[in-house]
Design a protein around this motif. Structure first.
Motif, short mmCIF file in Angstrom:
data_model
loop_
_atom_site.label_atom_id
_atom_site.label_comp_id
_atom_site.label_asym_id
_atom_site.label_seq_id
_atom_site.Cartn_x
_atom_site.Cartn_y
_atom_site.Cartn_z
N TYR A 40 0.94 -1.10 0.21
CA TYR A 40 -0.06 0.11 -0.02
C TYR A 40 0.77 1.33 0.01
CZ TYR A 40 -3.10 -3.74 1.62
OH TYR A 40 -3.88 -4.65 1.89
N TYR A 41 0.52 2.32 -0.90
CA TYR A 41 1.24 3.54 -0.86
C TYR A 41 0.21 4.66 -0.37
CZ TYR A 41 5.09 1.23 -3.51
OH TYR A 41 5.88 0.34 -4.20
N ASP A 42 0.76 5.33 0.44
CA ASP A 42 -0.08 6.55 0.74
C ASP A 42 0.33 7.87 -0.20
OD1 ASP A 42 2.29 7.85 1.62
OD2 ASP A 42 1.95 7.76 3.79
N ALA A 43 -0.49 8.70 0.21
CA ALA A 43 -0.24 9.96 -0.92
C ALA A 43 1.14 10.61 -1.17
CB ALA A 43 -1.23 11.16 -0.50
N THR A 44 2.01 10.23 -0.14
CA THR A 44 3.50 10.79 -0.34
C THR A 44 4.27 9.82 -0.91
OG1 THR A 44 3.99 10.06 2.09
CG2 THR A 44 3.13 12.28 1.84
N GLY A 45 3.61 8.37 -1.09
CA GLY A 45 4.33 7.54 -1.82
C GLY A 45 5.17 6.63 -0.64
N GLU A 46 4.67 6.66 0.69
CA GLU A 46 5.13 5.76 1.52
C GLU A 46 4.75 4.60 1.45
OE1 GLU A 46 7.81 5.18 4.71
OE2 GLU A 46 7.61 7.04 3.72
N CYS A 47 5.50 3.68 1.67
CA CYS A 47 4.94 2.26 1.42
C CYS A 47 4.43 1.55 3.10
CB CYS A 47 6.08 1.29 0.99
SG CYS A 47 5.63 -0.66 0.99
N LEU A 48 3.29 1.10 3.04
CA LEU A 48 2.75 0.63 3.92
C LEU A 48 2.67 -0.83 3.90
CD1 LEU A 48 -0.37 3.25 4.44
CD2 LEU A 48 2.03 3.32 5.57
N LYS A 49 2.80 -1.74 4.92
CA LYS A 49 2.50 -3.21 4.99
C LYS A 49 1.70 -3.56 6.28
CE LYS A 49 6.90 -3.90 2.67
NZ LYS A 49 7.04 -4.63 1.73
N ARG A 50 1.01 -4.69 6.05
CA ARG A 50 0.09 -5.09 7.32
C ARG A 50 0.72 -6.75 7.73
NH1 ARG A 50 -2.97 -9.34 7.61
NH2 ARG A 50 -4.72 -9.51 9.32
N PHE A 51 1.38 -6.71 9.04
CA PHE A 51 2.08 -7.82 9.61
C PHE A 51 1.10 -8.38 10.53
CE2 PHE A 51 5.45 -4.91 8.36
CZ PHE A 51 6.31 -5.76 7.49
N HIS A 52 1.28 -9.68 10.75
CA HIS A 52 0.49 -10.51 11.58
C HIS A 52 1.04 -10.23 13.02
CE1 HIS A 52 -2.33 -13.48 13.32
NE2 HIS A 52 -3.17 -13.41 12.05
N VAL A 53 0.51 -10.14 14.19
CA VAL A 53 1.10 -10.11 15.49
C VAL A 53 1.68 -11.36 15.70
CG1 VAL A 53 0.11 -7.86 16.28
CG2 VAL A 53 -1.13 -9.78 16.97
N ARG A 54 0.83 -12.58 15.57
CA ARG A 54 1.22 -13.60 16.01
C ARG A 54 2.55 -14.40 15.21
NH1 ARG A 54 -4.25 -16.14 14.87
NH2 ARG A 54 -5.42 -15.05 16.27
N ASP A 55 2.85 -13.84 13.88
CA ASP A 55 4.10 -14.08 13.61
C ASP A 55 5.18 -13.38 14.23
OD1 ASP A 55 2.98 -15.51 11.29
OD2 ASP A 55 2.96 -13.92 9.97
N GLY A 56 4.99 -12.28 14.70
CA GLY A 56 5.77 -11.61 15.55
C GLY A 56 6.18 -12.24 16.85
N MET A 57 5.24 -12.78 17.39
CA MET A 57 5.36 -13.59 18.50
C MET A 57 6.18 -14.85 18.40
SD MET A 57 4.39 -14.01 21.81
CE MET A 57 3.04 -13.06 22.43
N GLY A 58 5.78 -15.46 17.31
CA GLY A 58 6.51 -16.56 16.82
C GLY A 58 7.70 -16.48 16.85
N MET A 59 8.34 -15.38 16.12
CA MET A 59 9.83 -14.98 15.96
C MET A 59 10.59 -14.82 17.38
SD MET A 59 9.92 -12.25 13.07
CE MET A 59 9.52 -12.71 11.23
N ARG A 60 9.82 -14.18 18.18
CA ARG A 60 10.38 -13.92 19.56
C ARG A 60 10.33 -15.30 20.12
NH1 ARG A 60 13.91 -11.39 19.46
NH2 ARG A 60 14.11 -11.79 21.74
N LEU A 61 9.33 -16.33 20.20
CA LEU A 61 9.35 -17.39 20.81
C LEU A 61 10.60 -18.41 20.44
CD1 LEU A 61 5.70 -18.24 21.02
CD2 LEU A 61 7.06 -17.65 23.03
N LEU A 62 10.89 -18.28 19.11
CA LEU A 62 12.00 -19.10 18.48
C LEU A 62 13.28 -18.53 19.24
CD1 LEU A 62 11.04 -19.81 14.78
CD2 LEU A 62 10.87 -21.44 16.96
#
Length: 187
Positions: free
Chosen positions: A32-54
Motif C-alpha cells: 500500500y502506498y499513501d499520498a506521499t509515496g510511503e509504503c505501508l504493509k500489514r503484519f500479523h502479530v502472531r508471526d512476531g510472537m512466533g519469531m520471539r518465541l523461537l
C-alpha cells in the motif's frame, strides 16, 4: 545401489535457524502506498510472537527480502531480529551468508517462501515451507506446504511446529512456560 542407507533427512528437531521471506509470507503480499509515496504493509502479530518465541528458545530467525523499505526495517527492529538482508536478488547466496552468520549448517536451517524468488532459498536450506496460497510450482518445490496463507500466521505455524518438535511446547500451552519468556516477548 551402493548398499548404504541414505542419510536421514533433517527434521524440525534439528532446526536452529529459520529464514523467512516477507512479502507474501509475513504479509498478504499487498503493498500500500499513501499520498506521499510511503509504503505501508500489514503484519500479523502472531508471526512476531512466533519469531520471539523461537529466538528465546534457541532457534535464530533471519528476515530475507527482495524488497527494502523503512516499514520493513521498523518491523524487524521492533521484533529485535538482528539477522536480516533486504533488497536481495540472489536468495541462495544470502541464505548461505545468513547461515554462516548464525553459525549453523544447511541441515539446521529451514526457510519460508511464497514465490519463485524464494526457490533458490529452498535449494539452500534443508527444510522449506511454502505458504498455502503460493503458486502450485512453488509448493511442489517445498519440502512442506503450510495450512496458513501469507499474512495470516504462516510463520507462527512453522514456529509452533518447531517448538513442539523440540519439546518446548510448554512455552505455548502453559502459563508457567510462557512466564519464563514473557519479559522478552514482542508482537
Amino acid at each position: 545401489m551402493s548398499g548404504q542407507a541414505p542419510a536421514p533427512r533433517p527434521t524440525l528437531n534439528d532446526i536452529r535457524l529459520v529464514i523467512t521471506d516477507v512479502d507474501g509470507v509475513l504479509t498478504d503480499g499487498g503493498i500500500y502506498y499513501d499520498a506521499t509515496g510511503e509504503c505501508l504493509k500489514r503484519f500479523h502479530v502472531r508471526d512476531g510472537m512466533g519469531m520471539r518465541l523461537l529466538e528465546e528458545n534457541g532457534v535464530r530467525v533471519a528476515v530475507l527480502s527482495g524488497r527494502d523499505s523503512a516499514t520493513l526495517r521498523k518491523r524487524v527492529a521492533d521484533l529485535g531480529i538482528t539477522l536480516c538482508q533486504f533488497g536481495v536478488k540472489d536468495k541462495q547466496a544470502a541464505c548461505n551468508q545468513l547461515m554462516a552468520e548464525a553459525g549453523v549448517s544447511a541441515a539446521q536451517t529451514a526457510c519460508i517462501g511464497d514465490d519463485c524468488i524464494d526457490l533458490p532459498a529452498f535449494a539452500a536450506c534443508a527444510l522449506s515451507f511454502a505458504v498455502a496460497d503460493a503458486p502450485v510450482y512453488v509448493k511442489a518445490a517445498a519440502t512442506h506446504v503450510l495450512d496458513a496463507a501469507g499474512g495470516t500466521g504462516a510463520f507462527r505455524e512453522v514456529a509452533d511446529s518447531i517448538l513442539f518438535a523440540q519439546g518446548k511446547d510448554a512455552v505455548l500451552g502453559t502459563a508457567a512456560g510462557y512466564a519464563q519468556v514473557m519479559a522478552k516477548m514482542a508482537q
